[in-house]
Design an enzyme around this catalytic site. Sequence first.
Site, PDB file in Angstrom:
ATOM      1  N   ASP A   1       2.671  14.201  15.628  1.00 49.15           N
ATOM      2  CA  ASP A   1       2.979  14.022  14.208  1.00 49.15           C
ATOM      3  C   ASP A   1       1.692  14.039  13.385  1.00 49.15           C
ATOM      4  O   ASP A   1       1.495  13.183  12.517  1.00 49.15           O
ATOM      5  CB  ASP A   1       3.743  12.713  13.997  1.00 49.15           C
ATOM      6  CG  ASP A   1       4.469  12.687  12.650  1.00 49.15           C
ATOM      7  OD1 ASP A   1       4.651  13.774  12.064  1.00 49.15           O
ATOM      8  OD2 ASP A   1       4.844  11.590  12.183  1.00 49.15           O
TER       9      ASP A   1
ATOM     10  N   GLN B   1       5.023   3.105   1.499  1.00 45.84           N
ATOM     11  CA  GLN B   1       6.296   2.939   2.184  1.00 45.84           C
ATOM     12  C   GLN B   1       6.756   4.269   2.733  1.00 45.84           C
ATOM     13  O   GLN B   1       6.521   5.320   2.130  1.00 45.84           O
ATOM     14  CB  GLN B   1       7.356   2.369   1.225  1.00 45.84           C
ATOM     15  CG  GLN B   1       8.693   2.091   1.893  1.00 45.84           C
ATOM     16  CD  GLN B   1       9.617   1.289   0.992  1.00 45.84           C
ATOM     17  OE1 GLN B   1       9.225   0.829  -0.065  1.00 45.84           O
ATOM     18  NE2 GLN B   1      10.844   1.104   1.421  1.00 45.84           N
TER      19      GLN B   1
ATOM     20  N   LEU C   1       0.816  -1.221   0.000  1.00 44.29           N
ATOM     21  CA  LEU C   1       0.000   0.000   0.000  1.00 44.29           C
ATOM     22  C   LEU C   1       0.847   1.267   0.000  1.00 44.29           C
ATOM     23  O   LEU C   1       0.406   2.307  -0.470  1.00 44.29           O
ATOM     24  CB  LEU C   1      -0.930   0.009   1.222  1.00 44.29           C
ATOM     25  CG  LEU C   1      -1.966  -1.113   1.305  1.00 44.29           C
ATOM     26  CD1 LEU C   1      -2.708  -1.040   2.626  1.00 44.29           C
ATOM     27  CD2 LEU C   1      -2.942  -1.030   0.140  1.00 44.29           C
TER      28      LEU C   1
ATOM     29  N   GLY D   1       9.248   1.831   7.216  1.00 50.82           N
ATOM     30  CA  GLY D   1       9.137   0.545   6.542  1.00 50.82           C
ATOM     31  C   GLY D   1       7.987   0.589   5.546  1.00 50.82           C
ATOM     32  O   GLY D   1       7.691   1.628   4.958  1.00 50.82           O
TER      33      GLY D   1
ATOM     34  N   GLY E   1       9.700   6.055   6.045  1.00 51.13           N
ATOM     35  CA  GLY E   1      10.953   5.843   6.746  1.00 51.13           C
ATOM     36  C   GLY E   1      10.898   4.688   7.727  1.00 51.13           C
ATOM     37  O   GLY E   1      11.919   4.085   8.058  1.00 51.13           O
TER      38      GLY E   1
ATOM     39  N   LYS F   1       1.698  -3.100   9.050  1.00 47.82           N
ATOM     40  CA  LYS F   1       2.827  -2.164   9.080  1.00 47.82           C
ATOM     41  C   LYS F   1       4.074  -2.959   9.450  1.00 47.82           C
ATOM     42  O   LYS F   1       4.200  -3.469  10.563  1.00 47.82           O
ATOM     43  CB  LYS F   1       2.556  -1.060  10.108  1.00 47.82           C
ATOM     44  CG  LYS F   1       3.630   0.000  10.202  1.00 47.82           C
ATOM     45  CD  LYS F   1       3.185   1.060  11.215  1.00 47.82           C
ATOM     46  CE  LYS F   1       4.224   2.152  11.401  1.00 47.82           C
ATOM     47  NZ  LYS F   1       3.789   3.153  12.397  1.00 47.82           N
TER      48      LYS F   1
END
Length: 700
Positions: A508, A391, A389, A395, A393, A411
């Site tokens: 974040d 990518q 789906l 993974g 930092g 994930k």
Amino acid sequence: MDNICFAFIGIHLLFSFFKFSTAVDAITQAQFISDGRGLTSKDGNFELGFFSPANSSSRFLGIWNRKIPLRTVSWIANVHKPINDSSGILMINGSANAVLLSQNTTVVWSSSSSKQSENPILQLLNSGNLVLRDGKDGNSGIFLWQSFDCPIGTVGLSARRVSLSASADVCDSYGLCGAYGVCTINELQVCKCLKGFKPVSPEKWKERDYTQGCERNKPLKCQENTGFIKYVGLKLPDNKNGWVSQGMDMKECKAKCLSNCSCIAFASSDAKGGSACTIWLSDLIDIRRLLNGGGQDLYVRVPDSELGAKNGVKVKIVVIIVAVVFTVSGLLLAAYYIRKNRKMSKEKMDIYGTTGQNNNGPEEDLELPLFKLSTIASATNNFSFNNKLGQGGFGSVYRGVLMDGQEIAVKRLSPNSGQGPNEFKNEVILIAKLQHRNLVRLLGYCIHGEEKLLIYEYMPNRSLDFYIFDQAQGKLLDWRKRFNIILGVARGLLYLHEDSRLRIIHRDLKPSNVLLDKEMNPKISDFGMARTFGGDQTEGVTRRVVGTFGYMAPEYAIDGQFSVKSDVFSFGILMLEIISGKKNRGFYHHGDNLDLVGYAWKLWEEERSQELVDECFRDSCTLLEVLRCIHVSLLCVQKLPEDRPSMSTLILMLGDEKTLPRPKKPRLFIGKHSSEADSSSIKQEISSTNELTISILDAR
């Protein structure tokens, strides 16, 4: 004395204004009714609001005639599902249905209309009829739903007497006996505590008020020996905070419960499709004894002291056998436990990166199903590229389908990702304890050697950035959908800041961390950088600035100071990006080289804020609503944290029509350099306490 008089006059005028300002007869999809507020019909005869019957703390939403001195309720929404506090909210959801929510966002009542509307309005008519209608139909008498058609919610209720059950079976009332109470319909005292438990309030129990439930005679301690009391023929309790595992027999189910300090009870069932294990991890609520010979067996965990006296002969036999076994096999058992402890230490290193970091062990902290790597590999077609789906930092993320057909998002953390062992544990523990419709739901985790996997619910419509930063995809989000996304993210942040068990700061928040379900409802994701506060703590300082530039509050990016107001700043940036379709980072207006915040501020000062609106929906939006959102976003990005509104105040601003305060000038960034002299430096000497996360500083 004059000052006191003026104070009383001021208070009286304040309450008079409050009553006047809340005397409305309808709400739209952008508004809501909270406990303490209500609707009043235009002629003033009927009122809708929250109330509690005499001698009860339960809250109900109902309609009554204001002209009758003794309040007589003619209709009740949540007649079978009372709310236990004053957190009830009545609103119109994205499906154009009126819904009543409790504090944990559980829907306790819904209008359940199958008709759709782009402009639904909930209105209390002069007849006392609560109706849901389409705004474009006006007063035509055509309704999507009306309370007059729902006699099941109607009950005669006075201020002195409550009759809340529509049937003779009182045990049908959810949670009638409270926690650890069992309801039996044919008993004179319908509620009794489980063995090893006692009423929380014996006085109310005698008055047949069982809602406070029962509590343990002796606390359950993990390090002490425990056992199980078996109950047969029960309707099993509510298991919204537990989990179910297929293919686990009775013995394995019992062992699983004993290995988890948070396990309260378990039940094992055998069916044609195989065996299944159900485990409860929170209070046992809504238990009843079935009298028709049906029901299931429930095993409730209690200390050994509550299991009762044992047969003397059996005890002696067990003692002799145990003595012989320990005498003959002592050395073997010692060797076995040494080997087991080494294995457990290695597993802790796999999870935490060091031994002995967590004394309680991962089982107690995580409280989530542990998936096998082979199961996840099979679900994702061995992490096939076609199932990928995205990518970042950290993974990659893969789509998968479990054997039972459930879609999942996996994930997969890369070994050199910015999210290390601490972030992995942090994200699992945080999300496992969060329950809100605007937060992504974590289904489980997997640890196998260097592999660390998080299994989430699958979001078919990807993340918000996929739509708002693309002109073609952006046309799929009209203003109504965008506004609903803004409100949903705001409610999710309000839950994190004020309503969850711990005060949580996300740190974040950005469009790529807002996922969209099949109905385009937003869910906040990625809690690897989140920080938790307890008690009255509201802010912290760190030397490790984590997150994404462009969304960080200035006091956080420069000095490492973060608080709930840091998330408010990020939310303000998010609102500007949703409205404009432009990214804050990398956007510079060609005329004056301002970033998105500076450009929005300039347009607002020049009363040209409408030029900020994305062309994708500019012609179809409600301009006043969009301009109000721009105004609120500028209040969020003010330079000083104390000037920014809280999330609860912000939600009221979005749903109200009152005059908003004038925002102060934000910290402006011109080109790649701040107009403030100190904004380009990040201080590294600040001390840090209770640091939980380590991360790279770029977008993931």
